[in-house]
Motif scaffolding. Structure first.
Motif, PDB file in Angstrom:
ATOM      1  N   GLU A 184       0.837  -1.192   0.000  1.00 25.95           N
ATOM      2  CA  GLU A 184       0.000   0.000   0.000  1.00 25.95           C
ATOM      3  C   GLU A 184       0.878   1.250   0.000  1.00 25.95           C
ATOM      4  N   GLU A 185       0.380   2.268  -0.676  1.00 24.10           N
ATOM      5  CA  GLU A 185       1.052   3.561  -0.669  1.00 24.10           C
ATOM      6  C   GLU A 185       0.404   4.453   0.383  1.00 24.10           C
ATOM      7  N   LEU A 186       1.194   4.871   1.348  1.00 24.61           N
ATOM      8  CA  LEU A 186       0.709   5.774   2.379  1.00 24.61           C
ATOM      9  C   LEU A 186       0.836   7.215   1.903  1.00 24.61           C
ATOM     10  N   HIS A 187      -0.230   7.975   2.104  1.00 32.36           N
ATOM     11  CA  HIS A 187      -0.236   9.394   1.776  1.00 32.36           C
ATOM     12  C   HIS A 187      -0.376  10.202   3.061  1.00 32.36           C
ATOM     13  N   GLU A 188      -0.144  11.494   2.938  1.00 32.09           N
ATOM     14  CA  GLU A 188      -0.222  12.372   4.102  1.00 32.09           C
ATOM     15  C   GLU A 188      -1.528  12.170   4.862  1.00 32.09           C
ATOM     16  N   GLY A 189      -1.426  11.912   6.147  1.00 38.78           N
ATOM     17  CA  GLY A 189      -2.598  11.699   6.983  1.00 38.78           C
ATOM     18  C   GLY A 189      -2.918  10.246   7.245  1.00 38.78           C
ATOM     19  N   ASP A 190      -2.259   9.321   6.540  1.00 38.45           N
ATOM     20  CA  ASP A 190      -2.533   7.892   6.713  1.00 38.45           C
ATOM     21  C   ASP A 190      -1.732   7.323   7.885  1.00 38.45           C
ATOM     22  N   VAL A 191      -2.251   6.212   8.429  1.00 32.87           N
ATOM     23  CA  VAL A 191      -1.580   5.485   9.517  1.00 32.87           C
ATOM     24  C   VAL A 191      -1.521   4.013   9.144  1.00 32.87           C
ATOM     25  N   LEU A 192      -0.370   3.398   9.344  1.00 31.34           N
ATOM     26  CA  LEU A 192      -0.203   1.966   9.137  1.00 31.34           C
ATOM     27  C   LEU A 192       0.253   1.347  10.452  1.00 31.34           C
ATOM     28  N   TYR A 193      -0.505   0.359  10.916  1.00 26.80           N
ATOM     29  CA  TYR A 193      -0.101  -0.387  12.116  1.00 26.80           C
ATOM     30  C   TYR A 193       0.519  -1.704  11.685  1.00 26.80           C
ATOM     31  N   LEU A 194       1.701  -2.004  12.243  1.00 25.16           N
ATOM     32  CA  LEU A 194       2.378  -3.272  11.968  1.00 25.16           C
ATOM     33  C   LEU A 194       2.685  -3.978  13.280  1.00 25.16           C
ATOM     34  N   PRO A 195       2.162  -5.195  13.480  1.00 26.85           N
ATOM     35  CA  PRO A 195       2.558  -5.967  14.665  1.00 26.85           C
ATOM     36  C   PRO A 195       4.027  -6.359  14.562  1.00 26.85           C
ATOM     37  N   ARG A 196       4.684  -6.492  15.690  1.00 28.52           N
ATOM     38  CA  ARG A 196       6.096  -6.861  15.680  1.00 28.52           C
ATOM     39  C   ARG A 196       6.259  -8.226  15.016  1.00 28.52           C
ATOM     40  N   GLY A 197       7.368  -8.365  14.326  1.00 24.78           N
ATOM     41  CA  GLY A 197       7.661  -9.607  13.627  1.00 24.78           C
ATOM     42  C   GLY A 197       7.283  -9.587  12.163  1.00 24.78           C
ATOM     43  N   HIS A 198       6.353  -8.716  11.753  1.00 16.96           N
ATOM     44  CA  HIS A 198       5.964  -8.672  10.341  1.00 16.96           C
ATOM     45  C   HIS A 198       7.082  -8.017   9.526  1.00 16.96           C
ATOM     46  N   VAL A 199       7.527  -8.718   8.513  1.00 14.87           N
ATOM     47  CA  VAL A 199       8.604  -8.223   7.659  1.00 14.87           C
ATOM     48  C   VAL A 199       8.057  -7.105   6.774  1.00 14.87           C
ATOM     49  N   HIS A 200       8.828  -6.053   6.590  1.00 18.16           N
ATOM     50  CA  HIS A 200       8.387  -4.935   5.769  1.00 18.16           C
ATOM     51  C   HIS A 200       9.589  -4.253   5.122  1.00 18.16           C
ATOM     52  N   ASN A 201       9.344  -3.604   4.009  1.00 17.52           N
ATOM     53  CA  ASN A 201      10.364  -2.800   3.342  1.00 17.52           C
ATOM     54  C   ASN A 201       9.674  -1.642   2.620  1.00 17.52           C
ATOM     55  N   PRO A 202       9.977  -0.414   3.033  1.00 18.58           N
ATOM     56  CA  PRO A 202       9.358   0.761   2.416  1.00 18.58           C
ATOM     57  C   PRO A 202      10.215   1.344   1.293  1.00 18.58           C
ATOM     58  N   ARG A 203       9.551   2.077   0.398  1.00 11.10           N
ATOM     59  CA  ARG A 203      10.265   2.772  -0.676  1.00 11.10           C
ATOM     60  C   ARG A 203       9.453   3.996  -1.096  1.00 11.10           C
ATOM     61  N   THR A 204      10.148   5.023  -1.521  1.00 10.79           N
ATOM     62  CA  THR A 204       9.459   6.222  -1.974  1.00 10.79           C
ATOM     63  C   THR A 204       9.197   6.134  -3.474  1.00 10.79           C
ATOM     64  N   THR A 205       8.316   7.022  -3.931  1.00  8.27           N
ATOM     65  CA  THR A 205       7.977   7.101  -5.361  1.00  8.27           C
ATOM     66  C   THR A 205       8.621   8.359  -5.928  1.00  8.27           C
ATOM     67  N   THR A 206       7.845   9.190  -6.585  1.00  7.99           N
ATOM     68  CA  THR A 206       8.398  10.398  -7.206  1.00  7.99           C
ATOM     69  C   THR A 206       8.421  11.576  -6.241  1.00  7.99           C
TER      70      THR A 206
END
Length: 387
Positions: A184-206
């Protein structure tokens, strides 16, 4: 900002029953709702005036690489020109424990700490466009990711370890990573909850991205049982030294171990364990920021209205001959006759001095309230509205 504001339209009750420690949650929010917490314009002020020190307070990271050129002054503080250069070259600026450096972030973390009772901290990430700030990894804390500015894509994978604890590490497979469960792409004002242990990798766009990772460093049942066992030290049998050469685990030692283990449940007390954890988590912790006014109690009278300061955890306790109240940043201990008043204060957010129950005289009630004002638990209110 309280938990219900972060999760809306989901209620905290729904969150805890359906998502907490179970699965990720994405909450879409209006642009600008986090504008009062922190912005990219504030970053230069933090670097210039707060002077976070590498590598613990501030990092420059691109994937698995740290910025290798000299970007540190003689006094250990970051060189602002070098930080800007690194950011333009694709390095993410990470400032750890921002709640220690910025009041609005401290108010956010202390508010969540008050509701959750688990320690809360906040790290800031400012990433340039078209970059990967980290490769697939997992955290040992539950996190709420607040998208402050710009946008960022989050790929979330299945956990490689169930509910990892502090200090536990495991290599995350990279090619391929664990199965993807959310992108999912997070935009200004969004919240993402991740429980510990969940693997994740973020990246920016333009666009560049500024987000705050609010970490909930959970206390577990193991911590509670450890505190209960520690509280059992009043029993002299558990204070005795292990026998010489105890690592050999002799038969007599095993018999002694089993005997003490049978007796251990009789010494364990949950209230004692909670009091010990409270000493560690709230009494020893700094109080939340606020308007410290030494004249708050100057005009104190029986009809004065007071309230517990926002973001303060409060817990009353009593024992033989004493009563006490533990709160964020302090503790007050006194004779048992103040117990009913302390319980009332712990259970009510607003009250007048006259409201306090128990056998205290009017003067004793005012002395108690003054102590709690000066200790940082209470603050004056001009009216009795919202009581």
């Amino acid at each position: 900002m309280r938990l219900e504001e972060l999760l809306h339209p989901l209620t905290p009750e729904q969150f805890f029953s359906e998502y907490w420690e179970r699965r990720p949650l994405l909450v879409r929010g209006a642009r600008g709702r986090f504008s009062g917490i922190f912005s990219s314009k504030d970053l230069g002020r933090v670097l210039h005036f707060q002077r976070p020190m590498p590598p613990d307070d501030i990092k420059l990271v691109k994937g698995v690489h740290h910025y290798s050129l000299n970007w540190i002054n003689f006094d250990g503080s970051p060189r602002l020109d070098a930080v800007r250069t690194a950011w333009r070259e694709g390095y993410t600026i990470i400032i750890n424990a921002l709640e220690k450096r910025w009041e609005t972030v401290a108010l956010l973390t202390s508010s969540l700490h008050e509701q959750l009772h688990h320690p809360v901290d906040a790290n800031l990430y400012y990433s340039p466009p078209q970059t990967i700030s980290s490769y697939p990894h997992f955290d040992v804390m539950d996190v709420f990711i607040l998208q402050l500015e710009g946008s960022k894509i989050w790929d979330v994978h299945e956990p490689v370890m169930q509910l990892p604890m502090f200090g536990e590490k495991m290599t995350v497979p990279q090619n391929p990573p664990p199965p993807l469960i959310m992108s999912e792409e997070l935009h200004e004002g969004d919240v993402l909850y991740l429980p510990r242990g969940h693997v994740h990798n973020p990246r920016t766009t333009t666009t560049a991205s500024l987000h705050l990772t609010v970490g909930v460093n959970v206390m577990t049942w193991i911590d509670l049982f450890s505190a209960a066992i520690s509280a059992a030290r009043d029993d002299v049998r558990f204070r005795r030294a292990l026998p010489p050469a105890f690592l050999d685990g002799t038969t007599s030692m095993r018999e002694k171990f089993r005997g003490l283990l049978d007796e251990l449940p009789n010494t364990l007390d949950m209230n004692g364990a909670l009091s010990r954890l409270a000493e560690q988590l709230i009494v020893s912790a700094p109080p939340p920021p606020g308007d410290e006014n030494p004249a708050d109690d100057a005009e104190l009278n029986m009809d004065s209205v007071f309230a517990r300061r926002g973001g303060v955890i409060c817990r009353a306790l009593e024992g033989p001959g004493y009563a006490a109240i533990q709160y964020s940043g302090g503790k007050i201990l006194g004779p048992e006759k103040i117990g009913p008043s302390l319980r009332y204060i712990a259970e009510h957010r607003r009250f007048t001095v006259r409201d306090l129950p128990g056998a205290l005289s009017e003067q004793e009630k005012m002395v108690l309230v003054r102590r709690l004002i000066r200790g940082g638990l209470l603050e004056a209110r001009e009216t009795s509205e919202d009581r």
